[in-house]
Design a protein around this motif. Structure first.
Motif, PDB file in Angstrom:
ATOM      1  N   ARG A  59      20.634 -49.958  18.798  1.00 44.72           N
ATOM      2  CA  ARG A  59      20.404 -48.800  17.937  1.00 44.72           C
ATOM      3  C   ARG A  59      20.214 -47.573  18.817  1.00 44.72           C
ATOM      4  NH1 ARG A  59      21.844 -49.042  12.920  1.00 44.72           N
ATOM      5  NH2 ARG A  59      20.324 -47.425  12.394  1.00 44.72           N
ATOM      6  N   ARG A 103      11.616 -45.644  13.630  1.00 42.09           N
ATOM      7  CA  ARG A 103      12.617 -45.721  12.552  1.00 42.09           C
ATOM      8  C   ARG A 103      13.753 -46.681  12.922  1.00 42.09           C
ATOM      9  NH1 ARG A 103      13.551 -40.714  12.349  1.00 42.09           N
ATOM     10  NH2 ARG A 103      15.474 -40.626  13.541  1.00 42.09           N
ATOM     11  N   GLU A 104      14.251 -46.537  14.134  1.00 41.31           N
ATOM     12  CA  GLU A 104      15.363 -47.389  14.555  1.00 41.31           C
ATOM     13  C   GLU A 104      14.910 -48.828  14.796  1.00 41.31           C
ATOM     14  OE1 GLU A 104      18.323 -46.526  14.283  1.00 41.31           O
ATOM     15  OE2 GLU A 104      18.028 -44.376  14.010  1.00 41.31           O
ATOM     16  N   GLN A 105      13.664 -49.005  15.249  1.00 41.82           N
ATOM     17  CA  GLN A 105      13.140 -50.350  15.473  1.00 41.82           C
ATOM     18  C   GLN A 105      13.023 -51.110  14.156  1.00 41.82           C
ATOM     19  OE1 GLN A 105      12.378 -51.814  18.612  1.00 41.82           O
ATOM     20  NE2 GLN A 105      12.416 -53.602  17.287  1.00 41.82           N
ATOM     21  N   ALA A 106      12.663 -50.405  13.096  1.00 42.54           N
ATOM     22  CA  ALA A 106      12.560 -51.047  11.784  1.00 42.54           C
ATOM     23  C   ALA A 106      13.920 -51.567  11.330  1.00 42.54           C
ATOM     24  CB  ALA A 106      11.991 -50.063  10.767  1.00 42.54           C
ATOM     25  N   GLU A 107      14.957 -50.774  11.546  1.00 44.31           N
ATOM     26  CA  GLU A 107      16.299 -51.208  11.152  1.00 44.31           C
ATOM     27  C   GLU A 107      16.785 -52.343  12.045  1.00 44.31           C
ATOM     28  OE1 GLU A 107      20.023 -51.550   9.309  1.00 44.31           O
ATOM     29  OE2 GLU A 107      18.050 -50.834   8.658  1.00 44.31           O
ATOM     30  N   LEU A 108      16.489 -52.261  13.344  1.00 42.11           N
ATOM     31  CA  LEU A 108      16.889 -53.346  14.243  1.00 42.11           C
ATOM     32  C   LEU A 108      16.204 -54.650  13.855  1.00 42.11           C
ATOM     33  CD1 LEU A 108      17.451 -53.088  18.035  1.00 42.11           C
ATOM     34  CD2 LEU A 108      16.062 -54.951  17.164  1.00 42.11           C
ATOM     35  N   ARG A 110      15.089 -55.475  10.910  1.00 48.38           N
ATOM     36  CA  ARG A 110      15.668 -55.958   9.652  1.00 48.38           C
ATOM     37  C   ARG A 110      16.956 -56.742   9.917  1.00 48.38           C
ATOM     38  NH1 ARG A 110      19.562 -55.358   6.237  1.00 48.38           N
ATOM     39  NH2 ARG A 110      20.635 -53.784   7.494  1.00 48.38           N
ATOM     40  N   ARG A 111      17.795 -56.192  10.783  1.00 42.97           N
ATOM     41  CA  ARG A 111      19.057 -56.865  11.083  1.00 42.97           C
ATOM     42  C   ARG A 111      18.844 -58.157  11.864  1.00 42.97           C
ATOM     43  NH1 ARG A 111      23.954 -52.592  11.925  1.00 42.97           N
ATOM     44  NH2 ARG A 111      23.372 -51.130  10.272  1.00 42.97           N
ATOM     45  N   ASP A 203      27.448 -58.827   6.022  1.00 44.55           N
ATOM     46  CA  ASP A 203      26.304 -59.555   6.566  1.00 44.55           C
ATOM     47  C   ASP A 203      26.469 -61.059   6.356  1.00 44.55           C
ATOM     48  OD1 ASP A 203      25.119 -57.227   7.413  1.00 44.55           O
ATOM     49  OD2 ASP A 203      23.634 -57.141   5.819  1.00 44.55           O
TER      50      ASP A 203
END
Length: 221
Positions: A59, A103-108, A110-111, A203
């Motif tokens: 990210r 913010r980016e850690q949350a998306e990472l 999640r993935r 996904d």
């Protein structure tokens, strides 16, 4: 004139695997795919090389106010890299960096949960890490990925892609131990230009391929 060089990503992966095997053997190798589009390509490579497959999530950390400019990146394995010179020149505070990273850690995260389904990351330290995507346009994501990958101490960091413009391959060669670009067209406009079928990888497809790969190389239980 038709530009299709690959039927789809799986076909590109098989062609890429054949080129890799022509170059040399790949002992102690872990195949790392940039999701989502890189996963079908990497699956075929991992199958041919008899190597474990994993996703390598990257990210970009966008510069506040100029988010298209990367001031760093975070990646799988808890890795963070920062362009300290850019951060200093732009006067970005630690608080601002932390906000972008959160913010980016949350998306990472999640993935990671969505794709790995509880499996631990494949081993990288001391091994050849083969970083794969379905193609390269600017190379920004792969550059960030390579920086992050070095923090995991692979013996070698190798990039392999089906298609990329010549200048992108040359740029990646300055950072990777080896770069394999199967097709380097001078008239490159977009990655999808060279695929007959370039539908968006879902996904569900990513999860299915990772599950199949884990059953062949059960090193991530």
């Amino acid at each position: 004139m038709a530009q299709d060089r690959f039927l789809d990503r799986r076909d590109a992966g098989r062609q890429l695997a054949a080129r890799l095997l022509e170059r040399h053997g790949w002992p102690d190798t872990t195949v790392l795919a940039l999701p989502r589009g890189g996963v079908p390509v990497a699956y075929e490579v991992a199958y041919a090389l008899r190597a474990p497959l994993d996703v390598f999530l990257v990210r970009k950390l966008g510069l506040p106010g100029h988010e298209e400019v990367a001031m760093g990146a975070i990646a799988s394995g808890g890795v963070r890299v920062l362009n300290d010179d850019l951060v200093r020149r732009a006067g970005v505070s630690e608080r601002a960096i932390a906000a972008v990273e959160a913010r980016e850690q949350a998306e990472l995260a999640r993935r990671e949960r969505a794709y790995r389904e509880g499996r631990t990351p494949a081993p990288v330290e001391g091994r050849t890490a083969l970083l794969i995507d379905d193609g390269v346009a600017t190379g920004a994501t792969l550059r960030a990925g390579l920086q992050a990958l070095r923090s995991l101490s692979p013996a070698r960091a190798v990039v392999a892609v089906p298609v990329a413009p010549p200048e992108a391959c040359r740029m990646l060669e300055t950072q990777a131990d080896e770069v394999v670009c199967l097709f380097t067209p001078g008239d490159f406009m977009a990655v999808g230009q060279f695929y007959a079928d370039f539908h968006q990888t879902t996904d569900d497809e990513v999860r299915d391929l990772l599950t199949r790969a884990a059953s062949l190389h059960p090193t991530q239980e």
